[in-house]
Design an enzyme around this catalytic site. Structure first.
Site, PDB file in Angstrom:
ATOM      1  N   TYR A 261       0.889  -1.234   0.036  1.00  0.00           N
ATOM      2  CA  TYR A 261       0.072  -0.243   0.011  1.00  0.00           C
ATOM      3  C   TYR A 261       0.960   1.250  -0.019  1.00  0.00           C
ATOM      4  O   TYR A 261       2.066   1.251   0.189  1.00  0.00           O
ATOM      5  CB  TYR A 261      -0.987  -0.008   1.144  1.00  0.00           C
ATOM      6  CG  TYR A 261      -0.441  -0.170   2.604  1.00  0.00           C
ATOM      7  CD1 TYR A 261      -0.331   1.118   3.541  1.00  0.00           C
ATOM      8  CD2 TYR A 261      -0.113  -1.252   3.109  1.00  0.00           C
ATOM      9  CE1 TYR A 261       0.289   0.798   4.463  1.00  0.00           C
ATOM     10  CE2 TYR A 261       0.336  -1.399   4.287  1.00  0.00           C
ATOM     11  CZ  TYR A 261       0.635  -0.495   5.108  1.00  0.00           C
ATOM     12  OH  TYR A 261       1.077  -0.346   6.441  1.00  0.00           O
ATOM     13  N   HIS A 309       6.038  -0.229   1.330  1.00  0.00           N
ATOM     14  CA  HIS A 309       5.681   0.734   0.512  1.00  0.00           C
ATOM     15  C   HIS A 309       6.532   0.782  -0.569  1.00  0.00           C
ATOM     16  O   HIS A 309       7.859   0.393  -0.698  1.00  0.00           O
ATOM     17  CB  HIS A 309       5.855   2.324   0.947  1.00  0.00           C
ATOM     18  CG  HIS A 309       5.141   2.236   2.304  1.00  0.00           C
ATOM     19  ND1 HIS A 309       3.893   1.863   2.562  1.00  0.00           N
ATOM     20  CD2 HIS A 309       5.429   2.538   3.543  1.00  0.00           C
ATOM     21  CE1 HIS A 309       3.629   1.977   3.743  1.00  0.00           C
ATOM     22  NE2 HIS A 309       4.205   2.539   4.425  1.00  0.00           N
TER      23      HIS A 309
END
Ligand SMILES: *[C@@H]1O[C@H](CO)[C@@H](O)[C@H](O)[C@H]1NC(C)=O
Ligand SMILES: *[C@@H]1O[C@H](CO)[C@@H](O)[C@H](O)[C@H]1NC(C)=O
Ligand SMILES: *[C@@H]1O[C@H](CO)[C@@H](O)[C@H](O)[C@H]1NC(C)=O
Ligand SMILES: *[C@@H]1O[C@H](CO)[C@@H](O)[C@H](O)[C@H]1NC(C)=O
Length: 336
Positions: A261, A309
């Site tokens: 994400y 990330h």
């Protein structure tokens, strides 16, 4: 464990009819000099939105000008914040719930959001960029490239100054400025705020919403967890909560679903594109060794890169936005 309460995507959460509550009035009062709040109660029409593809123009330019790459990604209709009438599709809820392996039901989520709006403004309205309204924003990350940059006065000159996590200003004013209008945080990265700063909570799990309620009321019966702050100072009338749908949109539209994400910094930057006429970006990026160090602390982990990330990909997208002049990127000092 299956979550039986997955909503129908066509069925946005039903809520009470909007009323001009005390919150809204208070918000309007505080809106003087604060640029993200609407001073006009017509805003509530917004919940009956139709997806439209308008070209946001302000500050003398239009974001989409001649740019299919940008317009393929930028969706003006995505509402960044949860409000009384938010919509959250089954797909977005499932995606969000799995970020931290959480198993809450949609019903529980919905009840928690209802509880939120007993305390915080149920219609956190954000001004969208418009031709007649040029709002300049500084998005200030925590990169070590701010150290020695002397950007302080430049940053303070913006209408809106969005800071991230617990990045301090005190003691670093010359490089990062001293004004903060908005601060993005999640429980693990939280800090006390003054009475005029908007808190933008990025919830990564249901417990983050519960935490928000608890720190502002000190009477929420939820379980205590970890070493998180249990009380917080700040103005509850200036609290806004990011809609999980917006996180998913950033992940899909802007990062082609790379990584697990998006990072808080990247989401904040895209958020700024949605709410500002002009976006100036400070304090993003790694140091010369590729370490993501902060301007205010020594990096303790020798291996910390960007975790779950897609950091490098995010950085490329940011570079592209800068080359296309959708944002202005201030790279700070590189020789640190
Ligand atoms: C967009 O296209 C129009 C017409 O082709 C041109 O006049 C204008 O300069 C272009 N704008 C940018 C930013 O490239
Ligand atoms: C843009 O966002 C709206 C609101 O979430 C959504 O209904 C629509 O499908 C999105 N458009 C695209 C092209 O993804
Ligand atoms: C911020 O810094 C400016 C000088 O750059 C100073 O005039 C102002 O008083 C400071 N404001 C606060 C709140 O510290
Ligand atoms: C930064 O990265 C280099 C190379 O990856 C590493 O050797 C060094 O220890 C890192 N520095 C810090 C402060 O973590």
């Amino acid at each position: 464990m299956p979550c039986p309460q997955i909503p129908n995507p066509e069925d946005p959460m039903a809520g009470k009819k909007p009323t001009v509550s005390l919150f809204v009035i208070l918000m309007c009062v505080t809106a003087i000099g604060v640029f993200l709040m609407e001073t006009d109660s017509k805003v509530q029409l917004k919940s009956t939105f139709q997806p439209t593809y308008v070209d946001p123009c302000s500050c003398g330019k239009c974001l989409s000008e001649n740019d299919t790459w940008f317009m393929k990604r930028f969706n003006e209709s995505e509402d960044p914040f949860l409000s009384e009438h938010f919509s959250l599709s089954a797909a977005a809820f499932s995606w969000w719930r799995l970020l931290q392996g959480e198993r809450c039901s949609f019903l529980k989520f919905k009840n928690t959001v209802n509880a939120l709006f007993q305390i915080f403004p149920p219609n956190p309205h954000v001004l969208e960029p418009r031709p007649e309204r040029c709002r300049t924003c500084a998005v200030v990350g925590n990169s070590i490239n701010l150290k020695g940059s002397g950007y302080g006065r430049l940053i303070d000159h913006h209408d809106v100054i969005i800071r991230i996590n617990y990045g301090p200003t005190k003691g670093f004013e010359a490089d990062v400025g001293n004004r903060t209008t908005h601060r993005v945080m999640y429980p693990e990265s939280s800090m006390d705020l003054d009475d005029t700063t908007h808190l933008i909570l990025f919830p990564f799990k249901l417990r983050d919403l519960e935490w928000l309620i608890r720190v502002f009321t000190a009477r929420f019966p939820g379980k205590k967890y970890g070493s998180l702050k249990s009380v917080m100072t700040g103005n509850k009338d200036l609290v806004m909560v990011l809609n999980p749908t917006f996180m998913k949109y950033v992940h899909e539209s802007w990062l082609d679903m790379k990584g697990k994400y998006p990072s808080t910094g990247f989401i904040t930057l895209i958020l700024a594109l949605h709410i500002c006429g002009e976006v100036d970006v400070f304090g993003y990026g790694a140091d010369k060794d590729g370490n993501w160090s902060h301007y205010f602390e020594k990096l303790t982990s020798k291996t910390l890169k960007t975790g779950v990330h897609p950091g490098l990909h995010e950085y490329e997208v940011i570079g592209k936005l800068a080359r296309k002049r959708k944002i202005t990127f201030f790279s700070g000092r590189h020789n640190l």
